[in-house]
Design an enzyme around this catalytic site. Structure first.
Site, PDB file in Angstrom:
ATOM      1  N   SER A  13     -50.279  70.309  25.605  1.00  0.00           N
ATOM      2  CA  SER A  13     -50.050  70.516  24.167  1.00  0.00           C
ATOM      3  C   SER A  13     -48.688  71.153  23.900  1.00  0.00           C
ATOM      4  CB  SER A  13     -51.179  71.339  23.534  1.00  0.00           C
ATOM      5  OG  SER A  13     -51.133  72.676  23.963  1.00  0.00           O
ATOM      6  N   ARG A  69     -46.091  74.179  50.687  1.00  0.00           N
ATOM      7  CA  ARG A  69     -45.442  74.369  49.379  1.00  0.00           C
ATOM      8  C   ARG A  69     -43.992  73.888  49.432  1.00  0.00           C
ATOM      9  NH1 ARG A  69     -48.260  77.466  45.459  1.00  0.00           N
ATOM     10  NH2 ARG A  69     -50.077  78.428  46.389  1.00  0.00           N
ATOM     11  N   ASN A 111     -40.231  79.017  31.583  1.00  0.00           N
ATOM     12  CA  ASN A 111     -41.697  78.974  31.622  1.00  0.00           C
ATOM     13  C   ASN A 111     -42.243  79.615  30.358  1.00  0.00           C
ATOM     14  OD1 ASN A 111     -44.372  78.761  32.754  1.00  0.00           O
ATOM     15  ND2 ASN A 111     -44.278  80.960  33.222  1.00  0.00           N
ATOM     16  N   HIS A 113     -45.661  81.775  29.311  1.00  0.00           N
ATOM     17  CA  HIS A 113     -46.776  82.490  29.935  1.00  0.00           C
ATOM     18  C   HIS A 113     -47.602  83.164  28.841  1.00  0.00           C
ATOM     19  CE1 HIS A 113     -48.972  84.674  32.976  1.00  0.00           C
ATOM     20  NE2 HIS A 113     -48.807  85.761  32.251  1.00  0.00           N
TER      21      HIS A 113
HETATM   22  N1  NHR Z   1     -42.892  79.921  40.046  1.00  0.00           N
HETATM   23  C1  NHR Z   1     -42.056  80.959  40.172  1.00  0.00           C
HETATM   24  N2  NHR Z   1     -41.356  81.055  41.297  1.00  0.00           N
HETATM   25  N3  NHR Z   1     -41.873  81.882  39.202  1.00  0.00           N
HETATM   26  C2  NHR Z   1     -42.587  81.801  38.069  1.00  0.00           C
HETATM   27  O1  NHR Z   1     -42.406  82.727  37.156  1.00  0.00           O
HETATM   28  C3  NHR Z   1     -43.517  80.745  37.892  1.00  0.00           C
HETATM   29  C4  NHR Z   1     -43.632  79.800  38.921  1.00  0.00           C
HETATM   30  C5  NHR Z   1     -44.543  78.751  38.809  1.00  0.00           C
HETATM   31  C6  NHR Z   1     -45.342  78.644  37.713  1.00  0.00           C
HETATM   32  C7  NHR Z   1     -46.235  79.524  35.592  1.00  0.00           C
HETATM   33  C8  NHR Z   1     -47.260  80.630  35.784  1.00  0.00           C
HETATM   34  C9  NHR Z   1     -47.652  81.367  34.566  1.00  0.00           C
HETATM   35  O2  NHR Z   1     -46.946  81.375  33.584  1.00  0.00           O
HETATM   36  C10 NHR Z   1     -45.257  79.594  36.698  1.00  0.00           C
HETATM   37  C11 NHR Z   1     -44.332  80.633  36.771  1.00  0.00           C
HETATM   38  C12 NHR Z   1     -49.537  79.276  38.398  1.00  0.00           C
HETATM   39  C13 NHR Z   1     -49.985  80.421  39.058  1.00  0.00           C
HETATM   40  C14 NHR Z   1     -50.903  80.334  40.239  1.00  0.00           C
HETATM   41  O3  NHR Z   1     -51.405  81.337  40.743  1.00  0.00           O
HETATM   42  C15 NHR Z   1     -49.522  81.643  38.608  1.00  0.00           C
HETATM   43  C16 NHR Z   1     -48.638  81.697  37.549  1.00  0.00           C
HETATM   44  C17 NHR Z   1     -48.195  80.544  36.917  1.00  0.00           C
HETATM   45  C18 NHR Z   1     -48.666  79.337  37.347  1.00  0.00           C
HETATM   46  N4  NHR Z   1     -51.149  79.101  40.773  1.00  0.00           N
HETATM   47  C19 NHR Z   1     -51.989  78.824  41.930  1.00  0.00           C
HETATM   48  C20 NHR Z   1     -51.101  78.512  43.156  1.00  0.00           C
HETATM   49  O4  NHR Z   1     -51.623  78.708  44.264  1.00  0.00           O
HETATM   50  C21 NHR Z   1     -52.851  77.613  41.688  1.00  0.00           C
HETATM   51  C22 NHR Z   1     -53.752  77.765  40.502  1.00  0.00           C
HETATM   52  C23 NHR Z   1     -54.330  76.442  40.017  1.00  0.00           C
HETATM   53  O5  NHR Z   1     -53.991  75.379  40.553  1.00  0.00           O
HETATM   54  O6  NHR Z   1     -55.118  76.491  39.055  1.00  0.00           O
HETATM   55  O7  NHR Z   1     -49.980  78.032  43.002  1.00  0.00           O
HETATM   56  O8  NHR Z   1     -48.738  82.026  34.581  1.00  0.00           O
HETATM   57  C1  GAR Z   2     -50.752  77.380  27.882  1.00  0.00           C
HETATM   58  O1  GAR Z   2     -51.507  78.386  27.251  1.00  0.00           O
HETATM   59  C2  GAR Z   2     -49.718  78.011  28.792  1.00  0.00           C
HETATM   60  O2  GAR Z   2     -49.151  79.174  28.280  1.00  0.00           O
HETATM   61  C3  GAR Z   2     -50.569  78.319  29.979  1.00  0.00           C
HETATM   62  O3  GAR Z   2     -51.421  77.212  30.117  1.00  0.00           O
HETATM   63  C4  GAR Z   2     -51.615  76.588  28.854  1.00  0.00           C
HETATM   64  C5  GAR Z   2     -51.193  75.147  28.946  1.00  0.00           C
HETATM   65  O4  GAR Z   2     -51.543  74.438  27.799  1.00  0.00           O
HETATM   66  N1  GAR Z   2     -49.772  78.502  31.139  1.00  0.00           N
HETATM   67  C6  GAR Z   2     -50.198  79.181  32.176  1.00  0.00           C
HETATM   68  O5  GAR Z   2     -51.264  79.767  32.184  1.00  0.00           O
HETATM   69  C7  GAR Z   2     -49.291  79.164  33.357  1.00  0.00           C
HETATM   70  N2  GAR Z   2     -49.936  79.802  34.450  1.00  0.00           N
HETATM   71  P1  GAR Z   2     -50.924  72.989  27.519  1.00  0.00           P
HETATM   72  O6  GAR Z   2     -51.091  72.183  28.792  1.00  0.00           O
HETATM   73  O7  GAR Z   2     -51.777  72.462  26.419  1.00  0.00           O
HETATM   74  O8  GAR Z   2     -49.501  73.182  27.134  1.00  0.00           O
END
Ligand code: NHR
Ligand code: GAR
Length: 193
Positions: A13, A69, A111, A113
């Site tokens: 979205s 990764r 990003n 958040h």
């Molecule tokens: N990568 C870096 N290096 N720095 C950031 O600030 C990042 C990033 C990658 C994604 C989005 C993020 C958020 O806004 C984001 C910011 C995924 C996880 C996570 O734990 C945490 C934060 C964010 C996105 N992911 C798990 C993993 O093992 C998988 C979880 C799943 O698949 O549902 O990568 O919150």
């Molecule tokens: C949003 O609320 C975004 O901020 C959050 O996931 C949702 C995605 O919605 N992001 C995270 O939690 C990253 N870890 P969308 O797919 O409808 O944009």
């Protein structure tokens, strides 16, 4: 033309909101920018269909197909670099990115958040804000650095936490603010690029 690549994992979205504003405000003419591709780590991400309907190129780089990764990030970077993007936008992208990947896109990787950073980095932010007794919550747009959810803040919006809120209700209230601030933050960034 400044290409924008959007990375998603789910409903998309925020991606749709960015595409909508880009059309409404004619970013091609006003910013010399376009959303050139939407990439997902999940083939079933709902946002991919939305992007296809807008005639935006889509791609899937499935993290489960890679042993590490580092290998996933290398494949993702290759898909991104086809677009030679000015900006890479994480919009509900759920895979943590390696420092090597982040350094490749420093200054052009952002990003969104769903918390008021530096509070509640990581996952399950809405429930954690409720459990902590917060009376306000919100959303942060930030530059991505190798430290998760810690990069320089570009914009924030605040919403109330209401009595009896569920994580789902709070998430919906925050999401509607996300759709306002993310396109605006991206437009501001593009003006400076
Ligand atoms: N990568 C870096 N290096 N720095 C950031 O600030 C990042 C990033 C990658 C994604 C989005 C993020 C958020 O806004 C984001 C910011 C995924 C996880 C996570 O734990 C945490 C934060 C964010 C996105 N992911 C798990 C993993 O093992 C998988 C979880 C799943 O698949 O549902 O990568 O919150
Ligand atoms: C949003 O609320 C975004 O901020 C959050 O996931 C949702 C995605 O919605 N992001 C995270 O939690 C990253 N870890 P969308 O797919 O409808 O944009």
């Amino acid at each position: 033309m400044k290409n924008i690549v959007i990375l998603i994992s789910g409903g998309g979205s925020n991606m749709a909101a960015i595409v909508r504003v880009a059309q409404r405000d004619n970013w091609r003419e006003t910013l010399g920018a376009q959303v050139s591709a939407v990439l997902s780590n999940r083939a079933d991400a709902g946002g991919l269909q939305l992007a296809r309907e807008q005639n935006i190129a889509t791609g899937v780089v499935d993290h489960k197909a890679y042993a590490s990764r580092e290998a996933f990030d290398a494949a993702l970077a290759q898909a991104i670099d086809w677009q030679q993007p000015a900006l890479v936008v994480l919009a509900g992208f759920m895979r943590i990115l390696t420092p090597h990947f982040v350094s490749r896109y420093t200054g052009r990787l952002v990003n969104i958040h769903p918390s008021l950073l530096p509070a509640f980095p990581g996952l399950h932010t809405h429930q954690r804000a409720i459990d902590a007794g917060c009376t306000v919550a919100g959303v942060t747009v930030h530059q991505v650095t190798s430290e998760l959810d810690h990069g320089p803040i570009l914009d924030q919006a605040v919403v109330p936490v209401l009595p009896g809120d569920t994580a789902q209700a709070l998430a919906a209230r925050i999401l509607s603010q996300e759709h306002l601030i993310y396109p605006r933050a991206i437009a501001r960034l593009l003006r400076g690029l």
